[in-house]
Design an enzyme around this catalytic site. Structure first.
Site, PDB file in Angstrom:
ATOM      1  N   VAL A  81       0.858  -1.184   0.000  1.00  0.00           N
ATOM      2  CA  VAL A  81       0.000   0.000   0.000  1.00  0.00           C
ATOM      3  C   VAL A  81       0.894   1.233   0.000  1.00  0.00           C
ATOM      4  O   VAL A  81       1.759   1.383   0.865  1.00  0.00           O
ATOM      5  CB  VAL A  81      -0.930   0.012   1.234  1.00  0.00           C
ATOM      6  CG1 VAL A  81      -1.841   1.231   1.211  1.00  0.00           C
ATOM      7  CG2 VAL A  81      -1.743  -1.275   1.317  1.00  0.00           C
ATOM      8  N   GLU A 141       2.776  -4.098   3.692  1.00  0.00           N
ATOM      9  CA  GLU A 141       3.463  -2.897   4.135  1.00  0.00           C
ATOM     10  C   GLU A 141       2.655  -1.711   3.643  1.00  0.00           C
ATOM     11  O   GLU A 141       1.896  -1.829   2.680  1.00  0.00           O
ATOM     12  CB  GLU A 141       4.911  -2.803   3.631  1.00  0.00           C
ATOM     13  CG  GLU A 141       5.074  -2.536   2.152  1.00  0.00           C
ATOM     14  CD  GLU A 141       5.192  -3.820   1.356  1.00  0.00           C
ATOM     15  OE1 GLU A 141       5.646  -4.836   1.890  1.00  0.00           O
ATOM     16  OE2 GLU A 141       4.796  -3.808   0.194  1.00  0.00           O
ATOM     17  N   CYS A 142       2.788  -0.606   4.356  1.00  0.00           N
ATOM     18  CA  CYS A 142       2.126   0.630   3.968  1.00  0.00           C
ATOM     19  C   CYS A 142       3.149   1.739   4.112  1.00  0.00           C
ATOM     20  O   CYS A 142       3.698   1.944   5.199  1.00  0.00           O
ATOM     21  CB  CYS A 142       0.909   0.899   4.867  1.00  0.00           C
ATOM     22  SG  CYS A 142       0.034   2.425   4.435  1.00  0.00           S
ATOM     23  N   VAL A 143       3.433   2.421   3.022  1.00  0.00           N
ATOM     24  CA  VAL A 143       4.443   3.470   3.047  1.00  0.00           C
ATOM     25  C   VAL A 143       3.891   4.766   2.473  1.00  0.00           C
ATOM     26  O   VAL A 143       3.091   4.753   1.533  1.00  0.00           O
ATOM     27  CB  VAL A 143       5.722   3.061   2.293  1.00  0.00           C
ATOM     28  CG1 VAL A 143       6.422   1.899   2.983  1.00  0.00           C
ATOM     29  CG2 VAL A 143       5.428   2.688   0.854  1.00  0.00           C
TER      30      VAL A 143
END
Length: 131
Positions: free
Chosen positions: A80, A107-109
């Site tokens: 994401v 993962e969310c960055v």
């Protein structure tokens, strides 16, 4: 199990805006390119609202999953990318509507900029035994 690489594209998701395919199926793994909140019919942004954008991204992802005969339950990894980490909660709220059980790794960055200046982009990896 086949070792060939199969290109997956559907008119029910936005066409690629660069030199890539919507997805590649290889060895039981389905690699879905990052999807942004474009309406596949008009290729225009659906809304400025981050929740609306996230729902459209999931509609696009679902169309690609279905074209390849996969489902949300087959997703093993989500990536994401968001424009503003302040939207993390809103995006998670929508995300949890689609991944209701057996949620994938993720993962969310936060990123400086996304294609077409959208607020969210999501890519997926799905897997199932294709024997």
């Amino acid at each position: 199990m086949s070792s060939e690489k199969i290109i997956i594209n559907t008119s029910k998701a936005p066409e690629a805006i660069g030199p890539y395919n919507q997805a590649i199926l290889a060895g039981g793994f389905l690699y879905i390119s990052g999807q942004i909140p474009l309406d596949p019919q008009t290729m225009k942004l659906v809304s400025e609202d981050v929740k609306d954008q996230t729902h459209q991204v999931f509609k696009n992802l679902k169309s690609i999953l279905e074209k390849a005969d996969y489902s949300w339950e087959d997703v093993v990894k989500a990536s994401v990318f968001i424009k503003n980490m302040d939207d993390f909660g809103s995006i998670n709220e929508v995300y949890s509507e689609y991944f209701t059980k057996n949620q994938p790794a993720r993962e969310c960055v936060e990123v400086a900029r996304l294609p077409k200046d959208v607020q969210v982009e999501i890519s997926l990896i799905a897997w199932k035994d294709r024997k």
